[in-house]
Design a protein around this motif. Structure first.
Motif, PDB file in Angstrom:
ATOM      1  N   GLU A 115       0.826  -1.197   0.000  1.00 45.21           N
ATOM      2  CA  GLU A 115       0.000   0.000   0.000  1.00 45.21           C
ATOM      3  C   GLU A 115       0.867   1.257   0.000  1.00 45.21           C
ATOM      4  OE1 GLU A 115      -2.359  -0.786   3.423  1.00 45.21           O
ATOM      5  OE2 GLU A 115      -3.751  -2.077   2.327  1.00 45.21           O
ATOM      6  N   GLU A 118       2.215   1.634  -3.506  1.00 41.40           N
ATOM      7  CA  GLU A 118       1.143   2.132  -4.374  1.00 41.40           C
ATOM      8  C   GLU A 118       0.911   3.618  -4.151  1.00 41.40           C
ATOM      9  OE1 GLU A 118      -1.806   2.114  -7.263  1.00 41.40           O
ATOM     10  OE2 GLU A 118      -0.349   0.555  -6.795  1.00 41.40           O
ATOM     11  N   MET A 119       0.932   4.043  -2.891  1.00 42.35           N
ATOM     12  CA  MET A 119       0.704   5.450  -2.586  1.00 42.35           C
ATOM     13  C   MET A 119       1.844   6.311  -3.140  1.00 42.35           C
ATOM     14  SD  MET A 119       0.317   7.426   1.036  1.00 42.35           S
ATOM     15  CE  MET A 119       2.086   7.476   1.247  1.00 42.35           C
ATOM     16  N   HIS A 122       1.699   5.797  -7.301  1.00 45.21           N
ATOM     17  CA  HIS A 122       0.434   6.171  -7.952  1.00 45.21           C
ATOM     18  C   HIS A 122      -0.414   6.930  -6.939  1.00 45.21           C
ATOM     19  CE1 HIS A 122       1.539   3.489 -11.211  1.00 45.21           C
ATOM     20  NE2 HIS A 122       1.767   2.565 -10.322  1.00 45.21           N
ATOM     21  N   SER A 127      -5.552   5.928  -2.216  1.00 49.60           N
ATOM     22  CA  SER A 127      -4.415   5.140  -1.733  1.00 49.60           C
ATOM     23  C   SER A 127      -3.980   5.589  -0.346  1.00 49.60           C
ATOM     24  CB  SER A 127      -3.247   5.202  -2.725  1.00 49.60           C
ATOM     25  OG  SER A 127      -2.729   6.509  -2.838  1.00 49.60           O
TER      26      SER A 127
END
Length: 155
Positions: A115, A118-119, A122, A127
Motif C-alpha cells: 500500500e 502504491e501510494m 500512484h 491510496s
C-alpha cells in the motif's frame, strides 16, 4: 489499557464488508465466465461514448477479449476463498477469539509495504485512505495483543 470490544467489533465489520465485496466480485466473475467478453467490452466502450477503434479503448477491448473463461473461473474461485477467509476472520473477531486478533495483525501488516508503494508511485486520495485505515487497524490490533502496563510500581 484494556481494549474496547467496540473497536474489535468495528474491525470485524470492516472485514465482513471486505468479504461481502469479494463475494460480489466472485459472483460477477462467475456470471461473465461464459460470456463473449470482447463483445461486452465493446458495448461498454460504446456505452461510455468512446470510439472502439481509437487506441486505448481498442487496447482495453483486446485485453478483455484475451481473458479465457477458465481464467475467470479461477479468479472467481480465488475471490470465494478470499471471501471465506474474511468471513471467518470477522466471526472470530466478533467473538473476540485471540487467534483472529493475531491474524488481523499479521494479514494487515503484510499489505502495508504494498500500500505504501502504491501510494508513492500512484498517489491518490484513495491510496492514502486505504493505507491509513490499514495502518490504524494494525496499530490497534498490536495494542490489543500487547497492552502496555501503565501502572506505577515501587520497589
Amino acid at each position: 489499557m484494556v481494549h474496547s470490544g467496540k473497536g474489535i467489533r468495528a474491525v470485524a465489520v470492516l472485514e465482513a464488508s471486505k468479504g461481502i465485496l469479494a463475494l460480489i466480485v466472485a459472483l460477477g466473475l462467475h456470471v461473465y465466465a461464459g460470456q463473449n467478453l470482447s463483445l461486452l467490452a465493446s458495448e461498454l466502450v460504446t456505452h461510455l461514448h468512446l470510439n472502439p477503434a481509437s487506441h486505448y479503448p481498442n487496447i482495453f477491448i483486446a485485453a478483455i477479449g484475451a481473458i479465457s473463461p477458465s481464467s475467470l473461473s479461477l479468479l472467481s474461485l480465488g475471490a470465494v476463498a478470499y471471501t471465506l477467509i474474511r468471513f471467518i476472520e470477522a466471526y472470530g473477531l466478533w467473538c473476540n477469539k485471540r487467534w483472529t486478533q493475531w491474524f488481523a495483525l499479521v494479514s494487515g501488516a503484510i499489505y502495508l509495504p504494498f500500500e505504501l508503494y502504491e501510494m508513492i508511485n500512484h498517489f491518490s486520495v484513495l491510496s492514502v485512505i486505504v493505507l491509513l485505515i490499514n495502518l490504524a487497524i494494525v496499530l490497534y490490533m498490536y495494542r490489543v495483543l500487547f497492552p502496555r502496563d501503565t501502572s506505577i510500581k515501587c520497589q
